[in-house]
Enzyme design. Structure first.
Site, PDB file in Angstrom:
ATOM      1  N   GLU A   1       0.466  -1.622  -0.339  1.00  0.00           N
ATOM      2  CA  GLU A   1      -0.174   0.211  -0.193  1.00  0.00           C
ATOM      3  C   GLU A   1       1.304   1.218   0.055  1.00  0.00           C
ATOM      4  O   GLU A   1       0.096   2.234  -0.322  1.00  0.00           O
ATOM      5  CB  GLU A   1      -0.555   0.192   1.506  1.00  0.00           C
ATOM      6  CG  GLU A   1      -2.047   0.721   1.491  1.00  0.00           C
ATOM      7  CD  GLU A   1      -2.609   0.235   1.834  1.00  0.00           C
ATOM      8  OE1 GLU A   1      -4.534   1.420   2.483  1.00  0.00           O
ATOM      9  OE2 GLU A   1      -3.872  -0.266   2.020  1.00  0.00           O
TER      10      GLU A   1
ATOM     11  N   TYR B   1       0.365  -2.636  13.434  1.00  0.00           N
ATOM     12  CA  TYR B   1      -0.922  -1.996  12.634  1.00  0.00           C
ATOM     13  C   TYR B   1      -0.923  -0.886  13.154  1.00  0.00           C
ATOM     14  O   TYR B   1      -2.372  -1.480  14.806  1.00  0.00           O
ATOM     15  CB  TYR B   1      -1.596  -3.053  11.969  1.00  0.00           C
ATOM     16  CG  TYR B   1      -2.491  -2.256  10.709  1.00  0.00           C
ATOM     17  CD1 TYR B   1      -1.836  -1.725  10.011  1.00  0.00           C
ATOM     18  CD2 TYR B   1      -3.806  -2.650  10.934  1.00  0.00           C
ATOM     19  CE1 TYR B   1      -2.537  -1.001   9.001  1.00  0.00           C
ATOM     20  CE2 TYR B   1      -4.355  -1.352  10.134  1.00  0.00           C
ATOM     21  CZ  TYR B   1      -3.945  -0.907   8.895  1.00  0.00           C
ATOM     22  OH  TYR B   1      -4.513  -0.529   7.997  1.00  0.00           O
TER      23      TYR B   1
ATOM     24  N   ASP C   1      -2.636  -2.691   3.387  1.00  0.00           N
ATOM     25  CA  ASP C   1      -2.514  -3.451   5.002  1.00  0.00           C
ATOM     26  C   ASP C   1      -4.510  -4.339   5.125  1.00  0.00           C
ATOM     27  O   ASP C   1      -5.375  -4.097   4.663  1.00  0.00           O
ATOM     28  CB  ASP C   1      -3.861  -1.753   5.725  1.00  0.00           C
ATOM     29  CG  ASP C   1      -2.186  -0.583   5.337  1.00  0.00           C
ATOM     30  OD1 ASP C   1      -1.311  -1.141   5.079  1.00  0.00           O
ATOM     31  OD2 ASP C   1      -2.290   0.437   5.451  1.00  0.00           O
TER      32      ASP C   1
END
Length: 568
Positions: free
Chosen positions: A10, A329, A114
């Site tokens: 990404e 994350y 993601d």
């Protein structure tokens, strides 16, 4: 000929991390719309040639056809049935060409977007751009699921490839179309309606959004509570005794009354008795529970209320920490860790920082406790530090955010804080009073999170049946006060409670209502702030401020005249 494998991340920084981990650093890089990292390796048991590149967020955006772009020529109601077009995001049109070019001759496509709904949606944008048919999912198209960009997580994801989730991607498509139609239709309608009636509005376009508008509504609701508030006087008894040479203020069980004459009556009854009798003593051990894992919303609230970092800035910093491999994350709704999480390795990665080395070594030597059960949203583990960093490496604000993430994680695997609570009940003139004392037995997690520590309050020893003379009985006069303007932290809590936005979009909605001048941010004076938030550190000048990492009140209040206008 060895098959070619195209892998798409990404962001360019994540593509670099993936290529570095999978190639062991033995790769070549060439420039393109985004960098392309090339190396040889093994894929599905066979020798293969790898290319790793990236997009920069969404490749495609939705909009109305040109025929519906004219405000005057289109009725806003018609927009709800109008078709929508998906086309390249203008600044990123080159990404589509880039992906199509790199996909030529490739046998396999591995998607490293993601791991959230937006990521799933971008997966299918990438598939569309490469020209590989969707029916090849599971044969030529695969999805990598990962929560951090550490080498271990990347290798684990590569060894456990899954399929992209079409349903989640379609859910984002639906949300984008709804947001477009509702937002544009109502924006056009209310802009034209209000601008024809109020010439001095501080906005050329009065925007509407399915999430922006309720976010603004919370601020307006608080604004109206403040402007319509009528203060009311109240009175309370402050009773004092002297024990072992110390003056002690007792709390009145009635707390406060809104009738002065009745308060005076109770004062006379207590004063005429002149003696307080100990009616009950309660001593028990209590605990303050360690926190659950850290999710996005709680991180944003702490960043705003305690670090003076606005939610959108905090999210940008957290994403940078993630792409650099320092944290996991940062977009997660979960506060519960999976049963397989390796807490020992996560702690060991932090042991050499002098700020918390003693706490970490104690946990590794004596044994850590697993975090208390939290909420498992089924997305990602809580935000966790993945490797050690320094302030010099990160910069001031990113370091402060990283430091909190580390302290919170260490706190989650530390013991609960345990303390003794002593409550003494008194009676005089038919009225009840009490005092409470606290003595910490074990600091537990508050050793690493001192701002949550239990404040010790030692009180003299009493025995049931003891009597003590009243030193004085005063009447305290106060007045009810309106609530303050919403802080960003409070606003985020309201949005979470009412399901407005997502962990990723909440900062955007808050920022939008500020940038569009519907609300303005301000910081009230710090005078007396210590009474609200407990003991605070001061900077070198003795003042509280952002530089010292103190609470920064970024409060929101409406500024537009629309809030005082009659309803339609």
């Amino acid at each position: 000929m060895a098959p070619k494998v195209l892998m798409v991340a990404e962001k360019p920084s994540i593509a670099l991390s993936i290529a570095s981990a999978l190639s062991g650093g033995r790769m070549s890089t060439r420039k393109g719309s985004t960098d392309v990292h090339e190396f040889e390796g093994v894929f599905q048991g066979s020798h293969a040639f790898f290319k790793v590149t990236s997009v920069i967020g969404h490749v495609l955006s939705v909009d109305f056809p040109p025929a519906y772009q004219n405000w005057e020529g289109t009725d806003p109601m018609d927009l709800f049935s109008a078709p929508v077009l998906r086309s390249e995001c203008n600044p990123k049109a080159h990404i589509r060409r880039h992906l199509a070019q790199e996909a030529r001759g490739c046998t396999y496509l591995v998607l490293w977007l993601d791991c959230d709904r937006e990521g799933e949606n971008i997966c299918y944008e990438v598939i569309d751009c490469t020209g590989i048919p969707e029916n090849e999912v599971g044969r030529r198209i695969f999805r990598a699921k990962f929560s951090s960009v550490t080498e271990k997580d990347i290798l684990d994801a590569m060894n456990n490839l899954v399929l992209p989730n079409k349903d989640e991607a379609l859910a984002v498509d639906a949300r984008q179309e709804i947001d477009l139609k509702v937002g544009v239709a109502f924006t056009r309608f209310q802009t034209r309606y209000f601008q024809g009636k109020y010439g001095n509005l501080d906005a050329r376009v009065i925007s509407y959004g399915p999430c922006q508008t309720p976010t603004l509504g919370f601020c307006v609701q608080r604004y109206q509570q403040i402007t319509t508030f009528k203060p009311e006087k109240f009175w309370s008894l402050k009773t004092y005794v002297i024990k072992d040479g110390n003056e002690i203020q007792l709390e009145w069980d009635r707390k406060k009354l809104f009738d002065f004459d009745v308060t005076v009556m109770f004062q006379k009854m207590v004063a005429s008795d002149g003696i307080l009798k100990v009616t009950d003593i309660s001593v028990k051990e209590e605990c303050k529970a360690r926190p659950s894992g850290l999710n996005t919303v709680n991180l944003l609230k702490v960043a705003s209320s305690a670090l003076g970092i606005g939610p959108q800035t905090a999210m940008h910093l957290a994403e940078r920490l993630y792409t650099q491999g320092f944290i996991s994350y940062p977009r997660t709704e979960s506060t519960a860790y999976p049963s397989s999480f390796d807490f020992r390795s996560a702690l060991a990665a932090l042991v050499h920082n002098p700020l918390w080395t003693n706490d970490v070594r104690a946990l590794l030597d004596a044994g850590f406790v697993k975090p208390k059960q939290g909420h498992d949203a089924g997305d990602h583990p809580p935000i966790t530090p993945m490797r050690l960093a320094t302030e010099e490496t990160l910069g001031t604000d990113a370091w402060r955010l990283y430091q909190y993430i580390c302290q919170h994680f260490i706190g989650t695997v530390s013991p609960d804080c345990r303390y003794m609570r002593t409550s003494i009940e008194f009676a005089s003139g038919g009225e009840a009073f009490h005092c409470v004392g606290y003595r910490v037995i074990s600091k537990g997690f508050t050793s690493i999170m001192p701002w949550l520590a239990v404040s010790e309050n030692n009180i003299p020893a009493f025995k049931k049946g003891d009597t003590v003379s009243i030193h004085k009985v005063d009447i305290y006069e106060g007045s009810t006060s309106p609530p303050d303007y919403l802080s960003e932290s409070e606003l985020i809590s309201l949005m979470e409670k009412n399901g407005i936005g997502t962990d990723a979009s909440i900062p955007v909605h808050v920022n939008n209502i500020c940038e569009r001048n519907y609300v303005q941010c301000y910081s009230p004076p710090f005078e007396g702030i210590d009474k609200l938030f407990g003991a605070l550190k001061l900077d070198d000048t003795g003042k509280v401020g952002k530089g010292a990492g103190m609470p920064c009140f970024l409060c929101l209040h409406p500024t537009s005249q629309l809030f005082d206008m009659p309803l339609l």
